[in-house]
Design an enzyme around this catalytic site. Structure first.
Site, PDB file in Angstrom:
ATOM      1  N   GLY A  76       0.899  -1.252  -0.067  1.00  0.00           N
ATOM      2  CA  GLY A  76       0.048  -0.101   0.060  1.00  0.00           C
ATOM      3  C   GLY A  76       0.684   1.272   0.054  1.00  0.00           C
ATOM      4  O   GLY A  76       0.512   2.228  -0.856  1.00  0.00           O
ATOM      5  N   THR A  77       1.989   1.254   0.909  1.00  0.00           N
ATOM      6  CA  THR A  77       2.751   2.410   0.919  1.00  0.00           C
ATOM      7  C   THR A  77       3.288   2.867  -0.391  1.00  0.00           C
ATOM      8  O   THR A  77       3.366   3.882  -0.919  1.00  0.00           O
ATOM      9  CB  THR A  77       3.780   2.327   2.137  1.00  0.00           C
ATOM     10  N   ASN A  97      -9.065   3.296   7.211  1.00  0.00           N
ATOM     11  CA  ASN A  97      -8.408   2.457   8.105  1.00  0.00           C
ATOM     12  C   ASN A  97      -8.592   2.433   9.651  1.00  0.00           C
ATOM     13  O   ASN A  97      -8.605   1.398  10.259  1.00  0.00           O
ATOM     14  CB  ASN A  97      -6.970   2.205   7.819  1.00  0.00           C
ATOM     15  N   GLN A 147      -7.622  -0.960   2.494  1.00  0.00           N
ATOM     16  CA  GLN A 147      -8.484  -1.739   3.443  1.00  0.00           C
ATOM     17  C   GLN A 147      -9.759  -2.274   2.948  1.00  0.00           C
ATOM     18  O   GLN A 147     -10.641  -2.910   3.722  1.00  0.00           O
ATOM     19  CB  GLN A 147      -9.115  -0.433   4.573  1.00  0.00           C
ATOM     20  N   CYS A 175       0.221   2.437  12.307  1.00  0.00           N
ATOM     21  CA  CYS A 175       1.489   3.001  11.926  1.00  0.00           C
ATOM     22  C   CYS A 175       1.620   4.400  12.660  1.00  0.00           C
ATOM     23  O   CYS A 175       2.698   4.851  12.725  1.00  0.00           O
ATOM     24  CB  CYS A 175       0.987   3.571  10.414  1.00  0.00           C
TER      25      CYS A 175
HETATM   26  C1  LIG Z   1      -5.439   2.781   4.203  1.00  0.00           C
HETATM   27  C2  LIG Z   1      -4.006   2.319   4.101  1.00  0.00           C
HETATM   28  N1  LIG Z   1      -3.292   2.695   3.178  1.00  0.00           N
HETATM   29  C3  LIG Z   1      -2.192   2.279   3.196  1.00  0.00           C
HETATM   30  C4  LIG Z   1      -1.413   1.345   4.272  1.00  0.00           C
HETATM   31  C5  LIG Z   1      -0.143   0.956   4.035  1.00  0.00           C
HETATM   32  O1  LIG Z   1      -0.183  -0.577   3.454  1.00  0.00           O
HETATM   33  P1  LIG Z   1       1.218  -1.384   3.489  1.00  0.00           P
HETATM   34  O2  LIG Z   1       1.316  -1.745   4.925  1.00  0.00           O
HETATM   35  O3  LIG Z   1       0.869  -2.517   2.549  1.00  0.00           O
HETATM   36  O4  LIG Z   1       2.486  -0.471   3.028  1.00  0.00           O
HETATM   37  C6  LIG Z   1      -2.349   0.814   5.032  1.00  0.00           C
HETATM   38  C7  LIG Z   1      -1.778  -0.007   6.315  1.00  0.00           C
HETATM   39  O5  LIG Z   1      -1.792   0.141   7.354  1.00  0.00           O
HETATM   40  C8  LIG Z   1      -3.645   1.493   4.986  1.00  0.00           C
HETATM   41  O6  LIG Z   1      -4.514   0.810   6.110  1.00  0.00           O
END
Ligand SMILES: Cc1ncc(COP(=O)(O)O)c(C=O)c1O
Length: 398
Positions: free
Chosen positions: A72-73, A152, A180, A327
């Site tokens: 996601g990031t 999230n 999510q 996070c």
């Molecule tokens: C809405 C949302 N975007 C992005 C992320 C980040 O994803 P990743 O952990 O795969 O980098 C998260 C994870 O907490 C999330 O909940």
């Protein structure tokens, strides 16, 4: 680490055993580099393209619109910076909602420091970004809008189709963070009419460090990772074949099980909300007025307690939950999500996010409430300000 009740599925999920079984051969026998021309490489490439087709089929996209990433990031960073700066653009207006994950906010703030004008659009108290508010914020020079599909922390689902239409009406691109919601709610890129979307594998019982970015055919995006030109020059780096096979397998399982799993989780959530609000004085459900929400996330404020203290006491009882987003834990700042929907700072400090999943049972939820009631009583009795300020504050509002 044995947990009696794991109730933090929005932070991460255990990798499904069926996913583990599907990916193991790619570590040992089928370890080729998908870019090599000999048989071992061609085998890896076939597995990779098969995974891409499966992900594309799930989200209603073409396979060449799916770019595998590390999650996601990376997908969010790539979309925000890559779409805004496509074609060498150095200025313009970007809109992101104020309650985005930091994986969207931080690159937007970076753009703000590097020539772009950035607007943080607030959701309303119902936890929804309303299309008319977006329409009012759009400008002739708006190049990109990003509003997440499902939040999230509070679980509210956004009217993405209407938001994307509003952005397009003013000539802006539209990206949504669906980390999510993928696999948990209907998600079809064609039906939603979006230009880009971010996904994460470890939220859907896939391996950590996996995910994808959907990029509509024809939409220009500056690559974020440069090098060997993999993923059709849009994301360099030797592809994580095992991880991507795992991600695709996890998504297929989510899709197959959703018709029974979504209502099961919604019923569990409703049971939790009823019990918790019934047994903990002054507790409230955040974004209670939301018309649409995810089945697996419920976020409460419990006035008069510190979220971290509550979390540690619950941990001692073998319960894993979250306060704010995973996070941002480690920082004592109140959640930007709760503040964005008008939650007072004093209350935001006492937030509790409970998120359920594949292995959650009603007994887990009951165990949480059973343990939480005396913990809240004890923490409140130790808080000298509880009676004086918090009770007055809450009491005034009923
Ligand atoms: C809405 C949302 N975007 C992005 C992320 C980040 O994803 P990743 O952990 O795969 O980098 C998260 C994870 O907490 C999330 O909940």
């Amino acid at each position: 680490m044995e947990h009696k009740a794991y109730l933090d599925y929005a932070a991460t999920t255990p990798t499904d055993q069926r996913v583990v079984d599907a990916i193991l051969p790619f570590f040992t026998e089928r370890y080729g580099n998908a870019n090599s021309l000999y048989a071992l490489g061609r085998d890896a490439a076939r597995a990779l393209e098969d995974a891409r087709e499966r992900v594309a089929a799930s989200i209603g996209a073409r396979p060449d619109e799916v770019i595998f990433t590390s999650g996601g990031t990376e997908s969010d960073n790539t979309a925000i910076i890559g779409l805004a700066t496509a074609g060498g653009r150095a200025t313009g207006h970007v809109i992101v909602s104020a309650f985005e994950h930091h994986a969207v906010l931080e690159p937007a703030w970076w753009l703000g420091k590097h020539g772009f004008d950035v607007t943080e659009l607030k959701p309303r108290t119902d936890g929804i970004v309303h299309p008319e508010d977006l329409a009012a914020a759009l400008r002739d020079d708006t190049v990109l809008v990003s509003v997440m599909h499902g939040n999230n922390e509070i679980g509210t689902l956004q009217p993405v189709r209407e938001l994307a239409a509003a952005a397009h009406a003013r000539g802006a691109l539209f990206h949504t963070d669906a980390a999510q919601t993928l696999g948990k709610a209907d998600f079809d890129v064609t039906e939603l009419g979006i230009d880009a979307a971010s996904f994460s594998g470890h939220k859907i019982y896939g391996p950590k460090g996996t995910g994808a970015l959907f990029l509509k055919k024809g939409v220009r995006m500056a690559p974020y990772l440069m090098g060997g030109g993999q993923e059709s020059k849009r994301r360099s780096g030797t592809q994580n074949v095992a991880g991507n096979v795992g991600f695709a397998t996890a998504l297929e399982i989510m899709d197959a099980e959703r018709p029974t799993e979504a209502p099961r989780l919604a019923a569990l959530r409703d049971h939790l909300v009823e019990r918790l609000l019934g047994e903990i004085h002054y507790a409230r459900l955040n974004a209670v007025d939301a018309a649409t929400r995810l089945p697996h996330i419920a976020n409460f404020v419990i006035p008069g307690v510190e979220g971290e203290a509550m979390l540690l006491h619950l941990d001692a009882a073998g319960i894993a939950v979250s306060t704010g987003s995973a996070c941002s834990s480690g920082s004592l700042k109140p959640s930007h999500v709760l503040l964005s929907i008008g939650c007072p700072v004093e209350f935001a400090h006492g937030s509790l996010r409970v998120s359920t999943g594949r292995f959650t049972t009603e007994a887990d939820v009951d165990y949480l409430v059973e343990k939480l009631v005396p913990i809240v009583e004890r923490l409140r009795s130790m808080n000298p300000l509880y009676e004086k300020t918090v009770a007055e504050l809450v009491g005034a509002k009923g």
